[in-house]
Design a protein around this motif. Structure first.
Motif, mmCIF file in Angstrom:
data_model
loop_
_atom_site.group_PDB
_atom_site.id
_atom_site.type_symbol
_atom_site.label_atom_id
_atom_site.label_comp_id
_atom_site.label_asym_id
_atom_site.label_seq_id
_atom_site.Cartn_x
_atom_site.Cartn_y
_atom_site.Cartn_z
ATOM 1 N N GLU A 42 5.356 63.851 33.278
ATOM 2 C CA GLU A 42 4.463 62.943 34.610
ATOM 3 C C GLU A 42 3.454 63.222 34.653
ATOM 4 O O GLU A 42 2.081 63.521 33.808
ATOM 5 C CB GLU A 42 4.748 63.908 36.184
ATOM 6 N N THR A 77 4.753 56.631 33.143
ATOM 7 C CA THR A 77 4.581 58.290 33.882
ATOM 8 C C THR A 77 4.023 58.526 35.109
ATOM 9 O O THR A 77 3.196 60.037 35.117
ATOM 10 C CB THR A 77 3.058 58.706 32.745
ATOM 11 N N GLY A 107 11.052 59.729 34.056
ATOM 12 C CA GLY A 107 11.321 60.273 32.664
ATOM 13 C C GLY A 107 12.484 60.637 33.030
ATOM 14 O O GLY A 107 13.249 61.550 32.213
#
Length: 315
Positions: A169, A144, A150
């Motif tokens: 995030e 993250t 992602g």
């Protein structure tokens, strides 16, 4: 499947071009250049193997094995050592059948590696491979810290028809893994992308510990695999990364990417010998089929394929 394998072998032969020029041509000039097997002969071979990124430990083991066979078989001609050396390199690298046990069970595969080595892409390719075997796959986007990770995984999840959990995030990686486990109970394989921040080992260690605690508590029945993704083009640097990661995690295997762009392909031998951790997959390009299970016979055969043999293979 056989066709895909053959196509991969061709790409592997082509991908190992630079490594071949680096190692094999040097070895062959020694086999042809020496008229007898003496200390100088072994010293020259040692230099070529170490310079070819096979690493000190693997080189010594290979040469000890060669000396023993030369003695036992009363070999006098340097050229007769070529095949013995090839066989010895193969023996150093054999991973055995149990290396892919996680494919046959309900599994969690943690994938770690520093940014830039192709970690997220590799996870996407693994997901595609598992889906191709008819398995139900869940992807956990627990890296993250890197905004693009992602999004990248989302794209791969879409492409490989896998379920994706996470991807925001700054979210807590352990809580993403927690959510992913709930979903994974109805699946076959949970692939977890983790952040690769080796320069801050303490944070990474804590993060992996938290993830492991969640898995032990919530999903104790799952088979566990921890794979480290390394960039083959970095040679000895990849080896030191593998060492550092093995300090923070219980690593069960290595994935070597970018084998097609490097003269340092010998690092595959070094990692196995130095760390006792098998190379399980190698990547030689961008597509899903360019990531394949590591096969020591195939790798060494591709490495030692000469120009004439390459042309025969193409006919």
């Amino acid at each position: 499947m056989a066709e895909e394998k053959m196509g991969f072998f061709k790409r592997l032969v082509a991908g190992l071009n630079k490594t071949r020029d680096n190692i094999v041509s040097g070895m062959d000039s020694i086999f042809h250049g020496f008229s007898k097997i003496d200390e100088d002969f072994y010293e020259e071979l040692e230099e070529v193997l170490i310079m070819g990124d096979l690493g000190v430990k693997a080189t010594y083991a290979i040469l000890d094995d060669l000396r023993k066979k030369v003695k036992e078989q009363h070999i006098k001609e340097p050229i007769e050592c070529r095949q013995l050396l090839i066989d010895s390199i193969k023996e150093q690298m054999d991973v055995g059948e149990t290396a892919y046990e996680f494919e046959n069970q309900t599994s969690v595969v943690l994938v770690i590696g520093v940014n830039g080595v192709g970690k997220t892409t590799t996870i996407g390719k693994l997901a595609g491979k598992m889906r191709g075997q008819g398995k139900k796959v869940v992807l956990a986007a627990a890296d993250t810290f890197r905004a693009a990770a992602g999004d990248q995984l989302k794209e791969w999840a879409h492409r490989s028809d896998a379920d994706l959990i996470g991807g925001q995030e700054g979210a807590d990686p352990a809580s993403i893994v927690y959510d992913a486990v709930a979903k994974a109970r109805k699946a076959d394989i949970l692939l977890v992308d983790t952040a690769g921040r080796l320069h801050n080992k303490k944070n990474l260690m804590e993060e992996l510990k938290k993830i492991n605690r969640v898995l032990e508590r919530e999903y104790p029945e799952a088979y566990r695999e921890t794979l480290v993704v390394l960039d083959a083009t970095t040679g000895q640097n990849a080896l030191s990364q593998a060492k550092e990661f093995s300090d923070v995690a219980d690593i069960t295997g290595i994935i070597l990417t970018k084998m097609d762009g490097t003269a340092k392909g010998g690092i595959a031998v070094a990692i196995q010998a130095e760390l006792g951790i098998p190379v399980k997959y190698i990547g030689v390009g961008e597509t899903i089929d360019d990531l394949q299970k590591f096969d020591s016979d195939e790798f060494v055969q591709a490495l030692f394929t000469t120009e004439e043999k390459k042309e025969e293979g193409e006919e």
